[in-house]
Design an enzyme around this catalytic site. Structure first.
Site, PDB file in Angstrom:
ATOM      1  N   ASP A  98      19.513  73.587  -5.777  1.00 45.95           N
ATOM      2  CA  ASP A  98      19.581  72.756  -4.576  1.00 45.95           C
ATOM      3  C   ASP A  98      19.352  73.653  -3.364  1.00 45.95           C
ATOM      4  O   ASP A  98      19.279  74.882  -3.490  1.00 45.95           O
ATOM      5  CB  ASP A  98      20.927  72.027  -4.481  1.00 45.95           C
ATOM      6  CG  ASP A  98      20.776  70.632  -3.864  1.00 45.95           C
ATOM      7  OD1 ASP A  98      20.020  70.500  -2.880  1.00 45.95           O
ATOM      8  OD2 ASP A  98      21.414  69.684  -4.351  1.00 45.95           O
ATOM      9  N   ARG A 145      19.964  55.735  -0.560  1.00 44.55           N
ATOM     10  CA  ARG A 145      19.776  54.632   0.385  1.00 44.55           C
ATOM     11  C   ARG A 145      21.117  54.248   0.987  1.00 44.55           C
ATOM     12  O   ARG A 145      22.101  54.063   0.275  1.00 44.55           O
ATOM     13  CB  ARG A 145      19.152  53.420  -0.314  1.00 44.55           C
ATOM     14  CG  ARG A 145      18.735  52.309   0.641  1.00 44.55           C
ATOM     15  CD  ARG A 145      17.699  51.415  -0.010  1.00 44.55           C
ATOM     16  NE  ARG A 145      18.203  50.756  -1.198  1.00 44.55           N
ATOM     17  CZ  ARG A 145      18.704  49.515  -1.195  1.00 44.55           C
ATOM     18  NH1 ARG A 145      18.763  48.830  -0.060  1.00 44.55           N
ATOM     19  NH2 ARG A 145      19.119  48.966  -2.311  1.00 44.55           N
ATOM     20  N   ILE A 181      14.178  60.873 -10.806  1.00 42.58           N
ATOM     21  CA  ILE A 181      15.248  59.969 -10.391  1.00 42.58           C
ATOM     22  C   ILE A 181      15.120  59.635  -8.908  1.00 42.58           C
ATOM     23  O   ILE A 181      15.498  58.554  -8.466  1.00 42.58           O
ATOM     24  CB  ILE A 181      16.629  60.599 -10.691  1.00 42.58           C
ATOM     25  CG1 ILE A 181      16.865  60.654 -12.210  1.00 42.58           C
ATOM     26  CG2 ILE A 181      17.759  59.844  -9.993  1.00 42.58           C
ATOM     27  CD1 ILE A 181      18.141  61.378 -12.610  1.00 42.58           C
ATOM     28  N   ASN A 183      14.444  58.315  -5.473  1.00 41.50           N
ATOM     29  CA  ASN A 183      13.894  57.022  -5.048  1.00 41.50           C
ATOM     30  C   ASN A 183      12.980  57.175  -3.834  1.00 41.50           C
ATOM     31  O   ASN A 183      13.133  58.117  -3.065  1.00 41.50           O
ATOM     32  CB  ASN A 183      15.040  56.054  -4.729  1.00 41.50           C
ATOM     33  CG  ASN A 183      15.463  55.267  -5.955  1.00 41.50           C
ATOM     34  OD1 ASN A 183      14.634  54.871  -6.758  1.00 41.50           O
ATOM     35  ND2 ASN A 183      16.754  55.051  -6.103  1.00 41.50           N
ATOM     36  N   ASP A 214      18.685  50.560 -14.748  1.00 41.56           N
ATOM     37  CA  ASP A 214      18.420  49.112 -14.822  1.00 41.56           C
ATOM     38  C   ASP A 214      18.807  48.567 -16.198  1.00 41.56           C
ATOM     39  O   ASP A 214      19.358  47.477 -16.317  1.00 41.56           O
ATOM     40  CB  ASP A 214      16.942  48.826 -14.542  1.00 41.56           C
ATOM     41  CG  ASP A 214      16.503  49.325 -13.178  1.00 41.56           C
ATOM     42  OD1 ASP A 214      17.325  49.299 -12.248  1.00 41.56           O
ATOM     43  OD2 ASP A 214      15.342  49.769 -13.065  1.00 41.56           O
ATOM     44  N   ARG A 217      22.677  48.561 -16.527  1.00 39.62           N
ATOM     45  CA  ARG A 217      23.253  47.404 -15.816  1.00 39.62           C
ATOM     46  C   ARG A 217      22.988  46.106 -16.566  1.00 39.62           C
ATOM     47  O   ARG A 217      23.882  45.267 -16.718  1.00 39.62           O
ATOM     48  CB  ARG A 217      22.658  47.325 -14.409  1.00 39.62           C
ATOM     49  CG  ARG A 217      23.210  48.368 -13.449  1.00 39.62           C
ATOM     50  CD  ARG A 217      22.486  48.335 -12.117  1.00 39.62           C
ATOM     51  NE  ARG A 217      23.146  49.213 -11.147  1.00 39.62           N
ATOM     52  CZ  ARG A 217      22.514  49.858 -10.185  1.00 39.62           C
ATOM     53  NH1 ARG A 217      21.198  49.738 -10.050  1.00 39.62           N
ATOM     54  NH2 ARG A 217      23.184  50.630  -9.352  1.00 39.62           N
ATOM     55  N   HIS A 241      11.255  49.963 -10.465  1.00 37.63           N
ATOM     56  CA  HIS A 241      12.648  50.374 -10.276  1.00 37.63           C
ATOM     57  C   HIS A 241      13.133  50.059  -8.864  1.00 37.63           C
ATOM     58  O   HIS A 241      13.795  50.870  -8.225  1.00 37.63           O
ATOM     59  CB  HIS A 241      12.773  51.874 -10.579  1.00 37.63           C
ATOM     60  CG  HIS A 241      14.176  52.394 -10.573  1.00 37.63           C
ATOM     61  ND1 HIS A 241      15.171  51.874 -11.361  1.00 37.63           N
ATOM     62  CD2 HIS A 241      14.759  53.393  -9.857  1.00 37.63           C
ATOM     63  CE1 HIS A 241      16.306  52.538 -11.144  1.00 37.63           C
ATOM     64  NE2 HIS A 241      16.078  53.457 -10.239  1.00 37.63           N
TER      65      HIS A 241
END
Length: 379
Positions: A98, A145, A181, A183, A214, A217, A241
């Protein structure tokens, strides 16, 4: 109570995932550790050896050594993902990268008594060492987000991050399986593909958009509504996605049930599509779906590692280069093997509601793909 470690097999149809083990009560207390120089009956020595083996989380002998790199390992997804990958017995080396705070995360995770050796890397000057020799690279880097943030806002920040990381992967570990991963996945996967093409390293079999959350869930919501054990449930999720591009195929869910009405299916579909927003709102602006995403990321990475190791019949849904529809990228069931994608599977038979959903999502997904390609080819 005393606990022992039991390895749990995983296959493409296994709806549950435990990265390493499940815990079960032991009916007898463990034997004391052998004292150096003492004499023990062979049966006691075997019991002690078994206890030590179990406590040390040892994996099967002859297991291929696999290096997994996590880019964005100090973030909200990266930290729990690092924990889960440290527990995975298929991982021998775990590289955490990171732009800040990684040494602390690496030190923390490295204390867990499982075999993977952990190293932390921070800043661009250490990116080469972080990536070299990686078999699987997982990218949760970027910002989540937040309330009020549009997907365009998210794109503008994360697209640049993904572009730079993809360039480094092309340079330092071009043969790694890349699990995206960050977004918006509908755009970041095409961005990475374009960067790899420019570098001359693109292999469509090795680039994946992680859409497993997804599926996770859809399984959970379906099990709750149909009142069936969640561990028995499987639900394919196709498309993309984000929002309406997420299309759960409840008509193909197993076990099948007649307990759900058309309105139930519509509601389950909408809830699956809005799952991320549900978590953002529940956290009142102080976070997004980090823990469930880390779990889903670990599920998919585990499947990739099993495929690399030659385990047969590993199938997961993923967003990949595809000819299933007229769109260049699409999420569907994918068979994983020693080179990544072994086969992109078709959609199967769809209900009328799902056919309608498929047509409705294509425009938005096409736009997201084109947006990613355009961004990657700027400058």
């Amino acid at each position: 109570s005393h606990l022992s470690i039991r390895r749990v097999p995983h296959s493409c149809t296994d709806p549950s995932f435990l990265p390493l083990a499940s815990l079960e009560p032991r009916s007898h207390p463990p034997p004391r550790n052998p004292i150096p120089g003492s004499t023990m009956r062979p049966s006691m020595m075997r019991s002690a050896a078994e206890l030590l083996r179990r406590r040390s989380y040892s994996s099967a002998s002859g297991q291929p050594e696999r290096k997994v790199a996590i880019l964005g390992a100090a973030g909200g997804i990266g930290q729990p993902l690092a924990l889960l990958m440290k527990l995975n017995p298929l991982v021998s080396s775990l590289s955490l990268y990171d732009i800040a705070a990684t040494p602390g995360v690496a030190a923390d995770v490295s204390h867990i008594n499982s075999p993977a050796l952990v190293k932390g890397f921070v800043g661009e000057d250490q990116l080469k060492e972080a990536l070299e020799g990686s078999d699987v690279v997982i990218i949760p880097a970027g910002v989540p987000r937040k309330p009020g943030m549009t997907r365009d806002d998210l794109f503008n920040i994360n697209a640049g991050i993904v572009k730079n990381l993809a360039a480094a992967i092309a340079k330092y570990c071009p043969n790694a399986l890349v699990n995206m991963i960050s977004n918006p996945v509908n755009s970041t996967v095409p961005i990475a593909a374009e960067v790899f093409k420019k570098a001359g390293t693109y292999d469509e079999k090795r680039l994946f958009g992680v859409t497993t959350l997804d599926v996770v869930r859809a399984k959970t919501f379906y099990a709750g509504k149909a009142n069936v054990p969640v561990t028995d449930v499987n639900v394919p999720v196709v498309g993309g996605h984000a929002g309406i591009t997420i299309l759960p195929l409840f008509s193909q869910a197993t076990p099948q049930t007649n307990a759900l009405s058309h309105e139930d299916i519509k509601a389950l579909t909408k809830r699956t599509q809005d799952g991320g927003t549900e978590v953002v709102e529940a956290k009142a602006g102080k976070g997004s779906a980090t823990l469930s995403m880390a779990y889903a990321g670990a599920v998919f990475a585990d499947a990739c590692l099993k495929g690399l190791n030659g385990v047969p019949d590993i199938v997961e849904c993923s967003y990949v280069q595809s000819t299933v529809t007229e769109l260049p990228f699409f999420a569907s069931k994918v068979k994983l093997g020693k080179n990544g994608v072994e086969e992109v599977l078709g959609l199967g038979e769809l209900s009328e509601f799902e056919k309608e959903g498929l047509e409705n999502l294509k425009g938005e997904l096409k736009s997201s793909i084109e947006k990613g390609i355009k961004f990657a080819n700027q400058n």
